[in-house]
Design a protein around this motif. Structure first.
Motif, PDB file in Angstrom:
ATOM      1  N   ARG A   1       0.820  -1.215   0.000  1.00 15.03           N
ATOM      2  CA  ARG A   1       0.000   0.000   0.000  1.00 15.03           C
ATOM      3  C   ARG A   1       0.851   1.262   0.000  1.00 15.03           C
ATOM      4  NH1 ARG A   1      -5.384  -1.344   3.612  1.00 15.03           N
ATOM      5  NH2 ARG A   1      -6.251  -2.795   2.078  1.00 15.03           N
TER       6      ARG A   1
ATOM      7  N   CYS B   1       0.234   3.894  -2.926  1.00 16.82           N
ATOM      8  CA  CYS B   1      -0.195   5.251  -2.575  1.00 16.82           C
ATOM      9  C   CYS B   1       0.848   6.285  -2.972  1.00 16.82           C
ATOM     10  CB  CYS B   1      -0.501   5.349  -1.075  1.00 16.82           C
ATOM     11  SG  CYS B   1      -1.938   4.386  -0.570  1.00 16.82           S
TER      12      CYS B   1
ATOM     13  N   GLU C   1       1.600   8.085  10.570  1.00 13.30           N
ATOM     14  CA  GLU C   1       0.598   9.151  10.504  1.00 13.30           C
ATOM     15  C   GLU C   1       1.045  10.260   9.564  1.00 13.30           C
ATOM     16  OE1 GLU C   1      -1.510  10.509  14.090  1.00 13.30           O
ATOM     17  OE2 GLU C   1      -0.276   9.031  15.133  1.00 13.30           O
TER      18      GLU C   1
ATOM     19  N   ALA D   1       0.915   9.017   5.938  1.00 12.92           N
ATOM     20  CA  ALA D   1      -0.483   8.971   5.494  1.00 12.92           C
ATOM     21  C   ALA D   1      -0.991  10.366   5.148  1.00 12.92           C
ATOM     22  CB  ALA D   1      -1.349   8.326   6.567  1.00 12.92           C
ATOM     23  N   HIS D   2      -0.633  11.345   5.955  1.00 11.67           N
ATOM     24  CA  HIS D   2      -1.047  12.723   5.690  1.00 11.67           C
ATOM     25  C   HIS D   2      -0.498  13.199   4.350  1.00 11.67           C
ATOM     26  CE1 HIS D   2      -2.149  16.875   6.428  1.00 11.67           C
ATOM     27  NE2 HIS D   2      -0.917  17.211   6.117  1.00 11.67           N
TER      28      HIS D   2
ATOM     29  N   VAL E   1      -4.096   9.580   2.612  1.00 16.49           N
ATOM     30  CA  VAL E   1      -4.842   8.376   2.961  1.00 16.49           C
ATOM     31  C   VAL E   1      -4.898   8.293   4.479  1.00 16.49           C
ATOM     32  CG1 VAL E   1      -4.166   7.125   0.867  1.00 16.49           C
ATOM     33  CG2 VAL E   1      -2.799   6.870   2.940  1.00 16.49           C
ATOM     34  N   SER E   2      -5.716   7.421   4.996  1.00 17.92           N
ATOM     35  CA  SER E   2      -5.756   7.260   6.446  1.00 17.92           C
ATOM     36  C   SER E   2      -4.631   6.325   6.882  1.00 17.92           C
ATOM     37  CB  SER E   2      -7.103   6.688   6.889  1.00 17.92           C
ATOM     38  OG  SER E   2      -7.212   5.338   6.511  1.00 17.92           O
ATOM     39  N   PRO E   3      -4.102   6.538   8.071  1.00 18.23           N
ATOM     40  CA  PRO E   3      -3.086   5.615   8.583  1.00 18.23           C
ATOM     41  C   PRO E   3      -3.623   4.183   8.664  1.00 18.23           C
ATOM     42  CG  PRO E   3      -3.142   7.604   9.922  1.00 18.23           C
ATOM     43  CD  PRO E   3      -4.309   7.670   8.976  1.00 18.23           C
TER      44      PRO E   3
ATOM     45  N   TYR F   1      -5.738   2.706   6.667  1.00 18.14           N
ATOM     46  CA  TYR F   1      -5.666   2.082   5.346  1.00 18.14           C
ATOM     47  C   TYR F   1      -4.225   1.681   5.045  1.00 18.14           C
ATOM     48  CZ  TYR F   1      -5.588   1.251   0.386  1.00 18.14           C
ATOM     49  OH  TYR F   1      -5.373   0.661  -0.840  1.00 18.14           O
ATOM     50  N   LEU F   2      -3.315   2.560   5.329  1.00 15.68           N
ATOM     51  CA  LEU F   2      -1.914   2.322   5.000  1.00 15.68           C
ATOM     52  C   LEU F   2      -1.376   1.056   5.671  1.00 15.68           C
ATOM     53  CD1 LEU F   2       0.119   3.790   3.198  1.00 15.68           C
ATOM     54  CD2 LEU F   2       0.871   5.065   5.186  1.00 15.68           C
TER      55      LEU F   2
ATOM     56  N   HIS G   1      -9.623   2.362   0.214  1.00 23.73           N
ATOM     57  CA  HIS G   1      -8.969   3.674   0.313  1.00 23.73           C
ATOM     58  C   HIS G   1      -9.970   4.749  -0.033  1.00 23.73           C
ATOM     59  CE1 HIS G   1      -6.551   7.128  -0.575  1.00 23.73           C
ATOM     60  NE2 HIS G   1      -6.700   6.999  -1.858  1.00 23.73           N
TER      61      HIS G   1
ATOM     62  N   GLN H   1      -8.368  11.357   1.829  1.00 22.89           N
ATOM     63  CA  GLN H   1      -8.624  12.319   2.891  1.00 22.89           C
ATOM     64  C   GLN H   1      -9.147  13.591   2.254  1.00 22.89           C
ATOM     65  OE1 GLN H   1      -7.890  12.012   6.333  1.00 22.89           O
ATOM     66  NE2 GLN H   1      -7.665   9.845   5.915  1.00 22.89           N
TER      67      GLN H   1
END
Length: 96
Positions: free
Chosen positions: A8, A12, A50, A53-54, A58-60, A62-63, A70, A73
Motif C-alpha cells: 500500500r 499510494c 501518521e 499517510a497525511h 490516505v488514512s493511517p 488504510y496504510l 482507500h 482524505q
C-alpha cells in the motif's frame, strides 16, 4: 509491519506521483529510507506512519491494512474556510 503495508505504501506513493526520494525528502529523511520500508527491510514508527499517510492523503488505518478500501482524505480548501469565517464575522458584527 506486514506485506500489505509495503504494497500500500508503494501504491499510494505512486498514486501521489512521488518517487521514493521525494517522499523521503518531504518526511525530512534520507532518500533510501522509503525503499527500505517498501522492501520490508525496516519499518516506520507509528507516529511516522501518521505523517506518511497525511502526505499521501490516505488514512493511517488504510496504510497499515486495517481498512479495506482507500478513501482519499478530504482537504479543507483554505479559501473556502476563510470565506466562511469572514461571513460569520460579518453576520455577528451586524447584530451588535
Amino acid at each position: 509491519m506486514n506485506v500489505l503495508f509495503q504494497k500500500r505504501l508503494k501504491e499510494c506513493r505512486e498514486d501521489a506521483k512521488l518517487s521514493q526520494a521525494s517522499l523521503a525528502k518531504k518526511l525530512g529523511m534520507r532518500s533510501g529510507v522509503v525503499g527500505n520500508w517498501e522492501s520490508g527491510i525496516r519499518e516506520p514508527s507509528l507516529s511516522l506512519i501518521e505523517h506518511i499517510a497525511h502526505i499521501l492523503e490516505v488514512s493511517p488505518s488504510y496504510l497499515v491494512g486495517w481498512e479495506l478500501q482507500h478513501e482519499p482524505q478530504k482537504q479543507i480548501n483554505s479559501n473556502l474556510l476563510l470565506k466562511c469565517t469572514l461571513s460569520i464575522e460579518i453576520e455577528e458584527g451586524a447584530t451588535e
